[in-house]
Write a protein that holds these residues in place. Structure first.
Motif, short mmCIF file in Angstrom:
data_model
loop_
_atom_site.label_atom_id
_atom_site.label_comp_id
_atom_site.label_asym_id
_atom_site.label_seq_id
_atom_site.Cartn_x
_atom_site.Cartn_y
_atom_site.Cartn_z
N ASP A 103 0.80 -1.08 0.09
CA ASP A 103 0.10 0.11 0.03
C ASP A 103 0.92 1.20 -0.04
N THR B 30 4.79 10.20 -5.67
CA THR B 30 3.76 10.30 -6.83
C THR B 30 4.35 11.21 -7.72
N LYS C 290 2.91 6.44 -7.52
CA LYS C 290 1.40 6.85 -7.79
C LYS C 290 1.25 7.86 -8.65
N GLU D 231 -1.55 10.14 -8.50
CA GLU D 231 -2.39 11.21 -8.03
C GLU D 231 -1.87 12.73 -7.84
N SER E 90 -3.48 17.36 -3.30
CA SER E 90 -4.70 17.15 -3.50
C SER E 90 -5.12 16.55 -2.10
N ASN E 91 -6.40 16.20 -1.85
CA ASN E 91 -6.94 15.68 -0.55
C ASN E 91 -6.34 13.99 -0.55
N ALA E 92 -6.41 13.39 -1.59
CA ALA E 92 -5.94 12.09 -1.67
C ALA E 92 -4.32 11.97 -1.24
N TRP E 93 -3.57 12.98 -1.76
CA TRP E 93 -2.28 12.85 -1.58
C TRP E 93 -1.92 13.55 0.06
N TYR E 94 -2.61 14.12 0.46
CA TYR E 94 -2.60 14.50 1.94
C TYR E 94 -2.90 13.31 2.92
N LYS E 95 -3.83 12.74 2.56
CA LYS E 95 -4.24 11.54 3.26
C LYS E 95 -3.23 10.31 3.06
N ASP E 96 -2.42 10.16 1.98
CA ASP E 96 -1.31 9.59 1.76
C ASP E 96 -0.17 9.81 2.53
#
Length: 448
Positions: free
Chosen positions: A191, A196, A250, A252, A256-262
């Motif tokens: 995971d 990215t 990745k 993405e 972005s929100n997805a990147w911050y979460k990662d």
């Protein structure tokens, strides 16, 4: 030939470059040594200043307190061509522009082509030695000074040291090491990714190409030579294409929100980013404090010296055409970007790496109780100081930087989605830039 095309041709004839200084050490050929004026406290001069830097009002207030003969009024504007830049250029045309304005290094050529910059050589020239050479030269065209550099975004590698240690990975010194580390990470955690590939970030991709070596834009006689599709850039494109093909990174969008979460969860454990990226990581992944470190940007095989690049170049305080107070405007621009009090204020606002050579009095770079604990006590500014000094002073920006960014982004996104390769993307961008420059009435030569 249109007025704009004629101006653009004049810029080429002047030797438009970030390294066209006339002095022996790359300094501009300064005019008479008449230092910037301090104004008259009994009848202070009023200057208008437009900027998008957060909390820069504190620096303006400090300047006003120290210079009773000059009163600077700040107006906050939106960054970029569709915001502040358009407003600035319209102001110059209408005769009501600010005296000093925040302009990116990459956009200074466009401002010059549009006749929007004031020649401040006689006031600024004596201050050249205060600033890092490559940053100073971004505001020098044909041996004349038009802007004072403020800050850059030298690149480094942010990484989760706790996870690298856990997986037995050292910070990559070369791009081959980077690829090997990416493979190990995928093997250790299905995971997790080393980073990215940010196809949404043209300045990031341009910085990667800049670090590899060959310039994208040069001048040859009275013509622009466009060499985006060159061996060094193709080397960068092929490297990242392989990383994409092997699913080692990745795709993405960063920031972005997805990147911050990662960042928060360990889905992404590294980022090739600018010095200002520290605030982004700390601000969006606070619970990972103490787990990060910063290493120099990986190097290409065969490099004879450490080389880096700057994300987006940086930004300057430009003196705009039509100001009635060029001396006082230069006084403000020089002080804002070189006085230790001001530079410390700007660093607190996260504006980037300072443009001055001597950072010994910049306390925020010596000991930062907020930043260093996040990076396990590492003084990350040591990495970025070395990086900023290793940025090429030969890199030139064309007077079509907005079109360049759009083309790089559009073509890279298409490649990531399977429409050709990243190498194809840069080939297409070269073709687009040749057309853009020709549309301005310029002579253009395509190289490689």
């Amino acid at each position: 030939m249109t007025r704009l095309a004629a101006a653009a041709a004049t810029v080429v004839a002047m030797g438009l470059t970030a390294a066209c200084g006339g002095g022996p050490a790359g300094e501009p050929a300064a005019g008479p040594a008449s230092g910037p004026a301090a104004g008259d406290p009994a009848n202070p001069v009023t200057l208008k200043f437009w900027s998008w830097v957060p909390n820069i009002q504190k620096a303006v207030d400090a300047f006003n307190a120290a210079h009773p003969g000059i009163k600077v009024q700040l107006e906050t504007v939106t960054a970029g061509p569709d915001g502040g830049y358009a407003k600035m250029l319209a102001g110059v045309k209408a005769g009501n522009a600010p005296d000093v304005a925040q302009v990116g290094y990459d956009s200074l050529p466009s401002f010059l082509v549009n006749g929007a910059l004031e020649d401040i050589t006689q006031y600024a020239g004596p201050h050249a030695s205060k600033f890092v050479d490559w940053q100073w030269q971004t505001g020098v065209f044909g041996g004349k000074v038009y802007a004072i550099p403020q800050a850059s975004g030298p690149m480094g590698f942010y990484y989760r040291k706790d996870l690298f240690d856990k997986w037995g990975i050292e910070a990559p010194k070369t791009w081959d090491d980077f690829a090997a580390a990416a493979k190990t990470i995928r093997e250790k955690d299905e995971d997790a990714y080393i980073s990215t590939f940010a196809a949404n970030q043209a300045p990031w991709m341009i910085a990667l190409a800049q670090q590899a070596g060959q310039e994208w834009f040069t001048t040859e006689g009275d013509a622009w030579k466009v060499t985006i599709d060159n061996p060094d850039t193709r080397k960068v494109a092929d490297f990242w294409q392989k990383m994409l093909d092997e699913k080692l990174v990745k795709t993405e969008a960063d920031m972005s929100n997805a990147w911050y979460k990662d960042l928060q969860t360990g889905g992404i454990v590294g980022w090739i980013g600018g010095s200002w990226g520290d605030a982004i990581i700390r601000g969006n992944a606070p619970k990972t404090s103490g787990k990060w470190a910063v290493a120099p940007i990986p190097q290409w095989p065969g490099a004879t010296a450490f080389t880096s690049a700057s994300w987006g170049g940086g930004s300057a305080s430009a003196v705009l055409k039509g100001t009635k107070h060029p001396a006082e405007a230069t006084t403000f621009a020089v002080w804002l970007n070189s006085d230790p009090q001001s530079v410390n204020i700007l660093l607190s606002a996260g504006y980037g790496w300072p443009s001055i050579k001597d950072t010994g009095q910049i306390t925020n770079l010596q000991k930062d109780d907020t930043v260093f604990p996040f990076y396990g006590g590492q003084n990350i500014w040591d990495v970025f100081k070395e990086a900023d000094a290793a940025v090429s002073s030969d890199w030139r920006w064309p007077p079509v930087s907005d079109a360049l960014y759009a083309s790089v982004t559009d073509n890279a996104k298409a490649a990531v989605q399977g429409e050709g390769t990243l190498a194809d993307a840069f080939t297409k961008t070269q073709q687009a830039m040749v057309e853009q420059l020709k549309a301005k009435g310029l002579n253009v030569v395509a190289g490689g």
